[in-house]
Scaffold this active site. Structure first.
Site, PDB file in Angstrom:
ATOM      1  N   LYS A 232       0.848  -1.198   0.000  1.00 17.18           N
ATOM      2  CA  LYS A 232       0.000   0.000   0.000  1.00 17.18           C
ATOM      3  C   LYS A 232       0.880   1.243   0.000  1.00 17.18           C
ATOM      4  CE  LYS A 232      -3.957   1.922   2.594  1.00 17.18           C
ATOM      5  NZ  LYS A 232      -4.796   1.756   3.816  1.00 17.18           N
TER       6      LYS A 232
ATOM      7  N   SER B 276      -9.652   1.728   2.900  1.00 11.91           N
ATOM      8  CA  SER B 276      -8.787   2.466   2.018  1.00 11.91           C
ATOM      9  C   SER B 276      -7.751   1.610   1.284  1.00 11.91           C
ATOM     10  CB  SER B 276      -8.052   3.546   2.813  1.00 11.91           C
ATOM     11  OG  SER B 276      -7.185   2.970   3.765  1.00 11.91           O
TER      12      SER B 276
ATOM     13  N   SER C 291      -9.775  -0.502   7.159  1.00  9.68           N
ATOM     14  CA  SER C 291      -9.182  -0.317   5.832  1.00  9.68           C
ATOM     15  C   SER C 291      -8.492  -1.536   5.231  1.00  9.68           C
ATOM     16  CB  SER C 291      -8.198   0.852   5.843  1.00  9.68           C
ATOM     17  OG  SER C 291      -8.900   2.071   5.790  1.00  9.68           O
TER      18      SER C 291
END
Lengths: 488, 482
Positions: A79, A154, A178
């Protein structure tokens, strides 16, 4: 079966038996990204050159016998809010679009030590603020199961990449869901570890007292393998636990007999989409049939978890994002009138709408005159919520329920209704508030054939029991075997 | 006619003192705390607040702060935490400062100062730890600014006094005492000119005897003890003037201009910062063990007050002298070494307090820059006591020591400065003086006994000041009366 459909453990086998080389595997994955990512838009940065160099190096070490890790040579993605030395780390923000950290996050170092091959940096909501990956400054990642739909967020890029086979596994971060929510939207396994199990050093902070890094994988076994590599004390993070962590693969036991499972009635009420409720109730039946003792419980404080979470998280965020002033790194406004104009315009132009909204909200709840009504009260609520969960864990080994009240929705469908989006975090945020570990595993599909995730919440530092329950569920169901078709 | 007695006012003053702790590394990273250096060479991703970095607390900084608390009679908190304080300015890389809000490390202490009216306790409200900011330099040539982050993250303690101070002189005495204590315990070098000791002053006035506090102003940019003194004098006078002419004092922060000797408003209460304190989530609460406090207590050296008492009782020094000699650690340590090498400590203390401090002042020198060891002044005193040199010669030798760093014995030997005690030589001199000054001799013989002084002076001059004046005196009298 194609290479991208293999799990970590299967690929480890192939590499060990010299049936495939690490450079071949890496090349294959890069080609797959090349052909697929224009459609799915999982990656912000693809590190092709570094990946191939890393692959050669790792292969050599495997050949020399100097590297023997289940993760050796397995291509993965990270990420884009986890710092990678020499590789842009943008947080999907214009503000950090030019930021190249001179250091690796602790978890990145650990993965490199295990011979992991980094394919690239994955898309996300800007500064991890969102649950659909739509607030990314760069691109909108598509859900591999239906490219009209969001992958969740996210860590949407991470979940979509794993589900679509653009990475064998990925790292995400979970502040209020997330990792788990995109894992549930994309039909993969996502674990949010206990707060303090994994070092946060190098994770760009959103809400420091909630943030945790965790793995997104195809299977529970892979989850245990990655967790083994990234967990453990880091002297650079004073909130990381000093306790010795167990070998999580030892928890891969297909047996839940006698396990006590609590199912909060607040998790399966009418606010939850019906097919999700059915899937969770089916999971309860699976566990019961396997000899676990499932009981309905109540966690009445649930109605306060979302406001509590947002007040504390955004208060912390308003401070964490104060460092982006255009002076030291990141985006800088052109032709400022003076210093104040320089800082103000750098921030106004560098941050997106959702980030600004959250900074404003966080600033508000800490302001003098409002502090007691919001922040102080939220801290008290946090204590009560934590206590209620701990109380439940005196009776039960795990708590199960849905991850999200809905399955993946259409891109653009909710982006203009932030409050509704915040409310849908209701089942994931209490876990972060109480610092607990929780996993999302596939447990069914809705009427549109979109994946549904089952959330298993455990006691602090008891990832072992979560993994055991999740593994047992996985071994006795087929949901995890389904793959998105992607019209391939 | 009714006589109106003019209203008398008194000042109420509190100080917030920031002292940089002299730890080797910064409070949250391993960068050096050394003063100076090329801009932005003493920093790293952590003290620059780069994304993803986390603070790691320097244990030494905590220990130093606890020592400061113990040395100022504070209670040390067994449970304390750090907080974030909002301060958005480019010299603070994170946009907030890690400080302490509601649970300071040390609280409820005091220090004792000497005032015109005797001893006075100045209570200390709290001492907390925090990180220093960098420095902003505004370009003189263009519309831009530079920022130097070398100082960013240097550990600080903030010492907040109660409003127990009533005059500029007391404020200065309080600051001097704090400085001496911090230097004695070795936690800060307290160099105001390098910014390692800084003071903000809160000042209000009220009618004498009133219990109510007046509205206060805060004075910033005080770069020396002198500036603190002058700023207080000026602000107290200004406030009294405002009130007397029917005005009101507004809560505000003022900036002192030392060159002009006046202050002007910086910001009013309305523009006051909202610090939005909240617990620092990156640093767990600090649990201070009692054993640690005990250990640090045992490590504390003799403090200025105790040392002063010892100088009085052990060396028999007057209270004032003992106070001066313990006003700074460097001075006190120098004196202590000199005293150890001497049997006439009183004389040594006179030399150290008198000529030595005068010469340092004249030459603008620090004690650390003195080119000879503390034992030399003791040797000088011994030379006088043994009658090898006389007082005036000793003064010259002492000056010479500051120029060359030479041993006083060497100087005396090299330049032949020993007192002339040889009677046969001195007799010759006396005879010559009598011959050359018939008028004075006549005066003496007429009964003007004072004339002897002139003759002794002439004899001393003739020996370039080396003669033993006592002996000359005796020989002259013998000759003139004999």
């Amino acid at each position: 079966m194609k290479l991208h459909e293999y799990t970590i453990s299967q690929l480890h086998d192939l590499i060990s038996k010299r049936e495939i080389s690490v450079p071949e595997l890496t090349r294959y994955m890069l080609d797959r990204i090349e052909s697929l990512d224009s459609k799915l838009e999982c990656y912000i940065t693809v590190t092709e050159k570094q990946a191939m160099e890393q692959a050669e190096k790792v292969q050599k070490m495997i050949d020399d016998g100097t590297l023997n890790s289940p993760l050796a040579g397995i291509p993965m993605g990270i990420k884009d809010n986890i710092c990678t030395r020499g590789i842009p780390t943008t947080c999907a923000s214009k503000m950090l679009s030019n930021f190249v950290p001179p250091y690796d996050a602790h978890v990145v170092k650990k993965l490199y030590d295990n011979g992991a091959v980094l394919l690239g940096k994955l898309n996300m909501d800007e500064f991890a603020m969102g649950s659909s990956t739509e607030s990314s400054h760069f691109k909108k990642t598509k859900n591999p199961w239906d490219t009209e739909r969001v992958p969740g967020g996210s860590s949407g890029g991470s979940a979509a990449a794993v589900a679509a086979g653009e990475a064998i596994y990925a790292l995400g971060s979970d502040t209020g869901g997330s990792i788990r929510q995109p894992a549930s939207f994309c039909g993969c396994v996502g674990l949010k570890p206990t707060y303090g199990l994994v070092s946060r050093f190098g994770l760009v902070a959103y809400a420091s007292s909630f943030d945790q890094i965790g793995p997104l994988t195809k299977t529970v076994t892979d989850c245990a393998l990655v967790l083994n590599a990234i967990a453990g004390h880091d002297p650079m993070d004073l909130t990381s636990s000093r306790r010795q962590h167990p070998d999580y693969t030892k928890a891969l036991i297909n047996d839940v007999k006698g396990m006590k499972i609590g199912v909060p009635r607040e998790f399966i009420d009418d606010s939850v989409q019906k097919d999700i409720r059915d899937a969770v109730l089916n999971a309860v039946k699976v566990f019961s049939d396997l000899g676990a003792r499932c009981e309905e419980i109540s966690i009445p404080i649930m109605e306060y978890v979302v406001p509590t979470y947002y007040i504390i998280a955004l208060a912390e965020a308003s401070f964490n994002l104060a460092r982006y002033d255009g002076v030291k790194f990141g985006y800088r406004a052109a032709n400022p009138k003076d210093m104040l104009d320089f800082c103000m315009r750098s921030r106004s132009e560098g941050f997106g709408t959702e980030v600004k909204r959250r900074i404003l909200l966080g600033t508000y709840v800490l302001s003098s005159g409002y502090y007691d009504a919001y922040y102080k009260k939220a801290l008290k609520a946090r204590t009560i919520i934590t206590r209620e969960f701990n109380k439940a864990f005196e009776e039960y080994d795990i708590i199960i329920g849905p991850v999200s009240p809905t399955t993946a929705y259409r891109i653009g469908e909710k982006i203009n209704d932030p409050v509704q989006m915040y409310m849908e975090d209701i089942f994931t945020v209490p876990v972060n508030i109480a610092g607990l570990p929780a996993i999302s595993i596939p447990c069914g599909f809705d009427s549109k054939s979109l994946p549904i995730g089952l959330q298993i919440i455990g006691k602090r530092f008891d990832e072992t029991t979560i993994i055991r329950a999740a593994y047992t569920f996985e071994q006795n169901t087929d949901f995890h075997k389904a793959r998105p078709s992607l019209n391939e | 006619m009714i006589e109106v007695k003019p209203m008398e006012y008194e000042a109420v003053i509190g100080l917030e003192v920031h002292a940089e702790l002299s730890t080797k590394s910064k409070i949250f990273c391993s960068c050096t705390t050394e003063f100076g250096g090329q801009p932005n060479t003493h920093c790293c991703p952590i003290c620059l607040g780069m994304p993803g970095t986390l603070p790691v607390l320097n244990k030494k900084a905590v220990e130093y702060a606890i020592k400061a608390g113990l040395a100022t009679n504070c209670t040390i908190s067994l449970f304390t935490k750090q907080d974030r304080k909002n301060y958005f300015y480019p010299d603070l890389p994170k946009g907030y400062q890690i400080s302490q809000y509601d649970l300071p490390l040390c609280k409820d202490g005091y220090v004792e100062i000497e005032t015109e009216n005797g001893k006075k306790k100045i209570r200390i409200n709290r001492i907390h730890i925090e990180e220093d900011a960098g420095k902003l330099v505004h370009s003189e040539y263009g519309n831009y600014s530079f920022v130097d982050y070398n100082r960013t993250g240097v550990p600080l303690i903030e010492i907040v006094s109660e409003p127990d101070i009533s005059s500029a002189a007391e404020a200065k005495a309080y600051l001097e005492k704090l400085k001496a204590i911090l230097q004695f315990i070795g936690v800060s070098d307290c160099k105001m000119e390098e910014g390692s000791l800084r003071a903000d002053v809160n000042i209000s006035v009220r009618p004498k005897g009133s219990k109510q506090l007046g509205e206060r102003t805060e004075m910033k940019n005080l770069n020396s003890f002198r500036a603190v003194y002058r700023a207080i004098e000026a602000e107290v006078a200004r406030q009294i003037e405002v009130i007397k002419s029917g005005g009101v004092i507004h809560r505000e922060t003022r900036r002192w201009d030392d060159a002009k000797g006046e202050s002007y408003p910086m910001r009013s209460k309305e523009d006051a910062q909202d610090y939005r304190y909240f617990p620092e989530p990156d640093l767990p609460p600090l649990i201070i063990k009692k054993e640690l406090i005990e250990r640090l207590k045992n490590e504390l050296p003799e403090l200025p007050d105790a040392r002063k008492q010892r100088y009085i009782s052990e060396y028999g020094l007057p209270e004032y002298d003992a106070g001066v000699l313990t006003s700074s650690k460097e001075l006190s340590d120098f004196f202590e070494e000199a005293a150890k090498a001497s049997t006439n400590v009183k004389a040594v203390s006179n030399w150290v307090m008198g000529d030595m401090l005068r010469i340092l002042r004249e030459k603008n020198m620090e004690i650390a820059e003195i080119p000879f060891p503390p034992a030399y002044p003791a040797k000088l005193v011994a030379l006088i006591d043994k009658g090898v040199i006389n007082g005036p010669t000793a003064k010259k030798v002492f000056e010479e020591m500051f120029d060359t760093g030479k041993d006083p014995e060497t100087i005396v030997k090299e330049q032949g400065l020993e007192v002339l005690n040889d009677e046969s030589v001195l007799l010759e001199v006396v005879e010559r003086v009598i011959q050359e000054n018939p008028n004075s001799v006549a005066d003496y013989k007429k009964g003007k006994k004072k004339a002897i002084g002139f003759l002794v002076g002439q004899a001393m001059k003739a020996t370039k000041g080396k003669a033993n004046p006592q002996l000359i005196n005796e020989l002259l009298i013998k000759k003139l009366e004999g």
